[in-house]
Motif scaffolding. Structure first.
Motif, PDB file in Angstrom:
ATOM      1  N   GLU A  38      40.155 137.401 -41.707  1.00  0.00           N
ATOM      2  CA  GLU A  38      40.382 138.530 -40.807  1.00  0.00           C
ATOM      3  C   GLU A  38      39.064 139.191 -40.419  1.00  0.00           C
ATOM      4  O   GLU A  38      38.893 139.620 -39.275  1.00  0.00           O
ATOM      5  CB  GLU A  38      41.323 139.538 -41.457  1.00  0.00           C
ATOM      6  N   THR A  41      37.553 136.981 -37.692  1.00  0.00           N
ATOM      7  CA  THR A  41      38.211 137.120 -36.384  1.00  0.00           C
ATOM      8  C   THR A  41      37.934 138.484 -35.763  1.00  0.00           C
ATOM      9  O   THR A  41      37.755 138.579 -34.549  1.00  0.00           O
ATOM     10  CB  THR A  41      39.723 136.872 -36.480  1.00  0.00           C
ATOM     11  N   GLU A  44      34.497 138.316 -34.278  1.00  0.00           N
ATOM     12  CA  GLU A  44      34.470 137.523 -33.043  1.00  0.00           C
ATOM     13  C   GLU A  44      35.143 138.265 -31.897  1.00  0.00           C
ATOM     14  O   GLU A  44      34.674 138.216 -30.765  1.00  0.00           O
ATOM     15  CB  GLU A  44      35.126 136.167 -33.270  1.00  0.00           C
ATOM     16  N   ASP A  45      36.258 138.953 -32.186  1.00  0.00           N
ATOM     17  CA  ASP A  45      36.947 139.704 -31.134  1.00  0.00           C
ATOM     18  C   ASP A  45      36.130 140.886 -30.653  1.00  0.00           C
ATOM     19  O   ASP A  45      36.220 141.283 -29.495  1.00  0.00           O
ATOM     20  CB  ASP A  45      38.309 140.197 -31.626  1.00  0.00           C
TER      21      ASP A  45
END
Length: 119
Positions: A38, A41, A44-45
């Motif tokens: 998590e 991610t 990256e988001d």
């Protein structure tokens, strides 16, 4: 945490546990791995992309992304004259499946069918 850090951390743990023959609590290991994933991610988001980077990642042209922003459909922020987008907020252009011009199975069936018709 980056993808590389994630992989390094978990490969290191794997090799350590294999070396000492560790028996671990699977639920705790999964929880730790999911928390790290998590974090990857989220990072990256939250990555900030320029207009050209956003176009390359989304598959849409920079003009289209600029238009979506102007219409209020895509959030972005300005730094000077440049637009910046969050990676996680970008639309993703659907990709069409690649169609091969030559299908060896279909061609073999066609050839066999022709041979049976010639008899």
């Amino acid at each position: 945490m980056t993808r590389e850090e994630f992989l390094t951390r978990w490969r290191t743990r794997q090799s350590e546990w294999a070396r000492i023959g560790a028996l671990v609590d699977g639920a705790r290991v999964c929880e730790d791995m999911l928390q790290d994933f998590e974090a990857v991610t989220r990072a990256e988001d939250d990555a900030e992309l320029t207009l050209s980077e956003a176009a390359a990642e989304s598959g849409y042209s920079s003009d289209h992304l600029r238009r979506l922003h102007r219409l209020g459909k895509l959030p972005a922020h300005r730094k000077g004259r440049n637009l910046f987008f969050r990676s996680g907020e970008l639309p993703r252009k659907p990709t069409a499946p690649k169609v091969s011009a030559y299908d060896p199975v279909a061609d073999a069936r066609r050839v066999i069918g022709q041979r049976h018709e010639d008899r």
